[in-house]
Each structure stands twice: as structure tokens, then as C-alpha cells.
Design a protein around this motif. Structure first.
Motif, PDB file in Angstrom:
ATOM      1  N   LEU A 214       4.987  16.532  67.600  1.00  0.00           N
ATOM      2  CA  LEU A 214       4.953  17.580  66.583  1.00  0.00           C
ATOM      3  C   LEU A 214       5.370  17.049  65.213  1.00  0.00           C
ATOM      4  O   LEU A 214       4.729  17.343  64.199  1.00  0.00           O
ATOM      5  CB  LEU A 214       5.858  18.743  67.008  1.00  0.00           C
ATOM      6  CG  LEU A 214       5.347  19.606  68.159  1.00  0.00           C
ATOM      7  CD1 LEU A 214       6.472  20.467  68.723  1.00  0.00           C
ATOM      8  CD2 LEU A 214       4.194  20.489  67.681  1.00  0.00           C
ATOM      9  N   GLU A 215       6.427  16.261  65.194  1.00  0.00           N
ATOM     10  CA  GLU A 215       6.901  15.711  63.920  1.00  0.00           C
ATOM     11  C   GLU A 215       5.882  14.750  63.315  1.00  0.00           C
ATOM     12  O   GLU A 215       5.738  14.673  62.086  1.00  0.00           O
ATOM     13  CB  GLU A 215       8.241  15.008  64.125  1.00  0.00           C
ATOM     14  CG  GLU A 215       9.387  15.969  64.421  1.00  0.00           C
ATOM     15  CD  GLU A 215      10.710  15.259  64.610  1.00  0.00           C
ATOM     16  OE1 GLU A 215      11.741  15.807  64.186  1.00  0.00           O
ATOM     17  OE2 GLU A 215      10.717  14.160  65.204  1.00  0.00           O
ATOM     18  N   GLY A 216       5.159  14.049  64.164  1.00  0.00           N
ATOM     19  CA  GLY A 216       4.168  13.117  63.654  1.00  0.00           C
ATOM     20  C   GLY A 216       2.876  13.766  63.207  1.00  0.00           C
ATOM     21  O   GLY A 216       2.162  13.223  62.361  1.00  0.00           O
ATOM     22  N   ALA A 217       2.564  14.953  63.764  1.00  0.00           N
ATOM     23  CA  ALA A 217       1.267  15.577  63.500  1.00  0.00           C
ATOM     24  C   ALA A 217       1.299  16.685  62.465  1.00  0.00           C
ATOM     25  O   ALA A 217       0.262  17.023  61.887  1.00  0.00           O
ATOM     26  CB  ALA A 217       0.689  16.125  64.814  1.00  0.00           C
ATOM     27  N   SER A 218       2.469  17.306  62.217  1.00  0.00           N
ATOM     28  CA  SER A 218       2.489  18.513  61.388  1.00  0.00           C
ATOM     29  C   SER A 218       3.620  18.497  60.364  1.00  0.00           C
ATOM     30  O   SER A 218       4.797  18.491  60.726  1.00  0.00           O
ATOM     31  CB  SER A 218       2.638  19.751  62.286  1.00  0.00           C
ATOM     32  OG  SER A 218       2.834  20.919  61.518  1.00  0.00           O
ATOM     33  N   GLU A 219       3.228  18.526  59.101  1.00  0.00           N
ATOM     34  CA  GLU A 219       4.226  18.643  58.039  1.00  0.00           C
ATOM     35  C   GLU A 219       4.892  20.014  58.082  1.00  0.00           C
ATOM     36  O   GLU A 219       6.090  20.146  57.799  1.00  0.00           O
ATOM     37  CB  GLU A 219       3.573  18.425  56.677  1.00  0.00           C
ATOM     38  CG  GLU A 219       4.548  18.498  55.510  1.00  0.00           C
ATOM     39  CD  GLU A 219       3.889  18.240  54.176  1.00  0.00           C
ATOM     40  OE1 GLU A 219       4.563  18.389  53.132  1.00  0.00           O
ATOM     41  OE2 GLU A 219       2.690  17.890  54.167  1.00  0.00           O
ATOM     42  N   GLU A 220       4.112  21.038  58.460  1.00  0.00           N
ATOM     43  CA  GLU A 220       4.685  22.385  58.576  1.00  0.00           C
ATOM     44  C   GLU A 220       5.799  22.406  59.615  1.00  0.00           C
ATOM     45  O   GLU A 220       6.840  23.037  59.410  1.00  0.00           O
ATOM     46  CB  GLU A 220       3.587  23.391  58.963  1.00  0.00           C
ATOM     47  CG  GLU A 220       2.561  23.633  57.870  1.00  0.00           C
ATOM     48  CD  GLU A 220       1.361  24.377  58.409  1.00  0.00           C
ATOM     49  OE1 GLU A 220       1.078  25.482  57.907  1.00  0.00           O
ATOM     50  OE2 GLU A 220       0.707  23.866  59.337  1.00  0.00           O
ATOM     51  N   PHE A 221       5.565  21.716  60.727  1.00  0.00           N
ATOM     52  CA  PHE A 221       6.618  21.674  61.741  1.00  0.00           C
ATOM     53  C   PHE A 221       7.858  20.964  61.204  1.00  0.00           C
ATOM     54  O   PHE A 221       8.983  21.417  61.423  1.00  0.00           O
ATOM     55  CB  PHE A 221       6.130  20.974  63.012  1.00  0.00           C
ATOM     56  CG  PHE A 221       7.213  20.837  64.058  1.00  0.00           C
ATOM     57  CD1 PHE A 221       7.561  21.905  64.863  1.00  0.00           C
ATOM     58  CD2 PHE A 221       7.908  19.640  64.200  1.00  0.00           C
ATOM     59  CE1 PHE A 221       8.577  21.788  65.805  1.00  0.00           C
ATOM     60  CE2 PHE A 221       8.923  19.516  65.138  1.00  0.00           C
ATOM     61  CZ  PHE A 221       9.257  20.588  65.943  1.00  0.00           C
TER      62      PHE A 221
END
Length: 295
Positions: A214-221
């Protein structure tokens, strides 16, 4: 509702758990033959099952320490040692879970399959239609779902099994994101619930892997995760913009299948007649496969 405080060292509850753990280990040790674990049975062997020193050897722990464990001594038990003992005693998934529960520890390598999703539970989920329903674990993995849930946010059947996780889909999947009416609010709520649930699973590889993805794929996350917000599970009304039948007004509700942070049945109950009719249409479309090519 009241909850019980965890047993403190030296308390009656703690003593009872240690004695139950000791008896459980002894019973499991006595049922295993030397041949099952690659040992040679001597001609004068009288001990039923394995000897304590053999379990200690197989687990790479001290004989005295393991003896104290079977004597219900008040000693500290690491999860690494419990894991080694469980493997040495050839415990199955249920026995392993019982061992860690008695020791008051979290299993560092929980089973990948969910014993909660039985054939009867799958049948019940199917019969809930047209109400969309699924079974999720505390990590938001979708373990089972009915036809209506499979088309609630898009086409879940077309999603790879390893990506069928509500956290992952809400932050990365275009169809799923388009169906959520209040995406920023949903993101904050889901991240806060995920953080609260993760407190009991910080050392588990599956949780750390999902967090890293999640941290690698989404700036929103990354932005909402940095808030360090926490919130418990609970029912909530919401709007879903379904791509096949239009806007739905539903109540997201949970039915716990075990401990409060374990697996749960999630259902989206219609809050008005129009939504009920649209969910019936969605169920019918999903059942005959039309929804996969509609809209």
C-alpha cells in the motif's frame, strides 16, 4: 458491554492457563511415536510417545526449560520457541492456535487458509442474496462472497485472488474507487480501522507485506496512514455508485464469526425500497453473467 482484563502473572487465571498448557503439551507429546519424527525406537522404551528430552532436542530448546513448561512453571515463553515446539509436536492448525491461545501469544505464522469459511457459511452467504455479503478477516482480505457482492464495486471475479483485499482495492483499483461516493472519507476510515486491527498483528509477515504494498502503490494511503488515526469497527450507512444498476443506499454491517478483531461476515443491507429493487437486479445480472459486460 464489559471486557475482561488479561490475566496478570501469578493470578488464578494465569495459573489455570499454565496448567492447561502443560497438560496439552504432555498429551500431544505422548501421542507421537519416535518413527513419526525420524527417531529410532529403542528396545527398552517404555515412555508412551516422545520423551521430554526428545521434544527439547527437536525444538532446539533446553531440556530443563521444556520440563518446566510441562510442569506449569511460571516462565516466559517466546513465540519463536512456541513455534518450534508446535512443529516438533506436529500440531495441526487447530492445535497450533490452541497452543498460542493458552500461552497468551500471537502466532507469528498463522495458517493462510481461514477455517471460519465452512461450506455451510458459503451457502448462507449465497442465500443472503440480493443483499451483497462477504467474509473478511481483520486484514480486509475477502475470503468468500456472494454474486451480488462480486458486482457491488465492479467485477471482483476478474480481480486476481491475491488482490482481493478491500484496503488494496479502495486505494488502487479504478472501478472500486469510482464506486465509492465519499472516497476521501472512506480512505481515512479504512486506514484508521486497519491501523487499530494491526496493533495485534505487528510481527506477522502478511500484514507487513500488505502495508508495504500500500505504501509503495498509493500516495493517498501514505498521507492518511501518517495521521496515525484509529477507530473501531461498527455499522455505517453509505452510498455506493454501482456501475450496473446505479446509486445504492445501504448500511454496512458486521457479524463477528469469532473474536472481535477476527473474521466477520460483512453485509450491505438496503436502506430504501429503490435500493432493494436495484440490488435484486444486480443479483440477477451477476447470477446470469450479464453484469460482467454491462455498463
Amino acid at each position: 458491554m464489559t471486557t475482561s482484563a488479561p490475566a496478570s502473572p501469578g493470578s488464578p487465571r494465569s495459573d489455570a492457563r499454565r496448567h492447561e498448557l502443560a497438560e496439552f503439551l504432555r498429551s500431544r507429546r505422548e501421542r507421537i511415536t519416535p518413527e513419526q519424527v525420524g527417531l529410532v525406537r529403542g528396545p527398552r522404551r517404555r515412555t508412551p510417545g516422545l520423551r521430554r528430552e526428545e521434544v527439547a532436542q527437536l525444538s532446539s530448546v533446553g531440556v530443563t526449560w521444556y520440563t518446566w513448561l510441562e510442569q506449569a512453571r511460571d516462565i516466559q515463553v517466546s513465540v519463536q520457541v512456541l513455534d518450534a515446539v508446535a512443529r516438533a509436536l506436529l500440531l495441526d492448525a487447530s492445535e497450533r492456535a490452541h497452543l498460542f491461545a493458552l500461552a497468551g501469544s500471537l502466532d507469528p505464522a498463522p495458517p493462510s487458509t481461514c477455517p471460519t469459511v465452512t461450506p455451510s457459511l458459503r451457502a448462507m452467504i449465497d442465500q443472503l442474496g440480493p443483499v451483497p455479503a462477504c467474509v473478511q478477516n481483520s486484514r480486509y482480505d475477502i475470503l468468500a462472497y456472494n454474486a451480488a457482492y462480486g458486482r457491488l464495486f465492479g467485477d471482483l471475479d476478474a480481480t486476481p485472488a491475491e488482490d482481493r483485499n478491500c484496503m488494496w482495492l479502495a486505494f488502487t483499483d479504478p472501478q472500486w474507487r469510482a464506486a465509492v461516493v465519499d472516497l476521501p472519507g472512506t480512505h481515512r476510515t479504512m486506514a484508521a480501522k486497519f491501523r487499530a486491527a494491526m496493533a495485534e498483528h505487528l510481527a506477522e509477515p502478511a500484514w507487513k507485506t500488505l502495508l508495504a504494498r500500500l505504501e509503495g502503490a498509493s500516495e493517498e494511503f501514505r498521507e492518511v496512514w501518517a495521521r496515525h488515526e484509529v477507530i473501531g469497527q461498527g455499522a455505517k450507512s453509505k452510498y455506493i455508485r454501482n456501475p450496473y444498476v446505479g446509486l445504492l443506499h445501504v448500511e454496512h454491517t458486521n457479524l463477528w464469526l469469532g473474536p472481535a478483531q477476527g473474521a466477520r461476515l460483512v453485509a450491505y443491507v438496503p436502506l430504501d425500497e429503490e435500493t432493494r429493487e436495484r440490488l435484486e437486479r444486480l443479483r440477477d445480472l451477476a447470477s446470469d453473467g450479464t453484469a460482467a459486460t454491462t455498463g
